[in-house]
Design a protein around this motif. Structure first.
Motif, PDB file in Angstrom:
ATOM      1  N   THR A  12      -5.027   1.665  -4.233  1.00 20.86           N
ATOM      2  CA  THR A  12      -3.623   2.086  -4.116  1.00 20.86           C
ATOM      3  C   THR A  12      -3.486   3.607  -4.020  1.00 20.86           C
ATOM      4  O   THR A  12      -2.373   4.113  -4.086  1.00 20.86           O
ATOM      5  N   TYR A  72      -2.977  -1.211  -0.523  1.00 17.88           N
ATOM      6  CA  TYR A  72      -1.534  -1.121  -0.297  1.00 17.88           C
ATOM      7  C   TYR A  72      -1.034   0.197  -0.846  1.00 17.88           C
ATOM      8  O   TYR A  72      -1.768   0.942  -1.493  1.00 17.88           O
ATOM      9  N   LEU A 112      -3.409   2.232   1.616  1.00 22.04           N
ATOM     10  CA  LEU A 112      -3.558   1.644   2.950  1.00 22.04           C
ATOM     11  C   LEU A 112      -4.293   2.580   3.897  1.00 22.04           C
ATOM     12  O   LEU A 112      -4.892   2.131   4.869  1.00 22.04           O
ATOM     13  N   CYS A 163      -1.927  -4.324   3.361  1.00 20.82           N
ATOM     14  CA  CYS A 163      -0.593  -4.822   3.043  1.00 20.82           C
ATOM     15  C   CYS A 163       0.357  -4.658   4.235  1.00 20.82           C
ATOM     16  O   CYS A 163       0.546  -3.547   4.740  1.00 20.82           O
ATOM     17  N   THR A 199       3.455  -2.394   3.380  1.00 23.37           N
ATOM     18  CA  THR A 199       3.133  -0.960   3.427  1.00 23.37           C
ATOM     19  C   THR A 199       2.977  -0.500   4.872  1.00 23.37           C
ATOM     20  O   THR A 199       3.471   0.566   5.260  1.00 23.37           O
ATOM     21  N   GLY A 229       0.301  -6.864  -0.389  1.00 26.63           N
ATOM     22  CA  GLY A 229      -0.998  -6.677  -1.038  1.00 26.63           C
ATOM     23  C   GLY A 229      -1.004  -7.108  -2.494  1.00 26.63           C
ATOM     24  O   GLY A 229      -1.949  -7.738  -2.961  1.00 26.63           O
TER      25      GLY A 229
END
Length: 168
Positions: free
Chosen positions: A56, A91, A95, A124, A127, A151
């Motif tokens: 993340t 995500y 990403l 994701c 995203t 995600g």
């Protein structure tokens, strides 16, 4: 002895006989041959280890650590004759790991995918759509990545299926 006393004595004697009959063991049936229940064959290989890794952060060091973890786990479990399945889910800012234009680890993702290890790269969709809107263009992911709607829900689903969770 009176008639009533004689009747009680007869009932008492009859009751003793019934009690004796009731306490006798029931006749046993002849033993039957019972076939052994076949046991399911146990698999020679244990179930694969399953690990989901969350990314993340748009941080090359974190992305590199995640890929190092994948390679270390794969090497270790292969040396034990055990399988491992890994899914990296990116995500939010993470990403960027899966983006074709900004991934600092694009070559390593491609190399892992070519080796045929059981590694899935997931980005994701929420995203991706948000970043595409912000940048005014379609954000493409590396060819090895697949897109899921969200995600975070992908991670939850995998954990509900018994996957181990890792966040580098």
């Amino acid at each position: 002895m009176s008639r009533t006393a004689a009747a009680f004595a007869a009932l008492a004697l009859a009751g003793t006989g019934l009690a004796a009959l009731v306490s006798l063991p029931a006749p046993q049936a002849a033993p039957r041959a019972v076939a052994a229940t076949p046991r399911p064959a146990e698999s020679a290989r244990p179930a694969p280890h399953r690990v989901v890794i969350q990314i993340t952060q748009n941080d090359p060091a974190t992305m590199t650590m995640a890929l190092n973890n994948v390679e270390n786990m794969t090497r270790r479990y292969e040396s034990l004759g055990e399988a491992v399945e890994v899914e990296i889910v990116a995500y939010g800012a993470g990403l960027h790991m899966m983006r074709a234009d900004t991934s600092p680890v694009r070559e390593r993702i491609s190399a892992l995918a070519r080796r045929g290890d059981r590694v899935v790269f997931t980005g994701c969709g929420n995203t991706r759509a948000a970043q595409s809107r912000q940048e005014g263009r379609d954000v493409a992911l590396v060819p090895e990545a697949r897109v899921v709607e969200a995600g975070i829900t992908r991670i939850v689903e995998l954990q509900e299926q018994g996957w181990s969770y890792v966040r580098p």
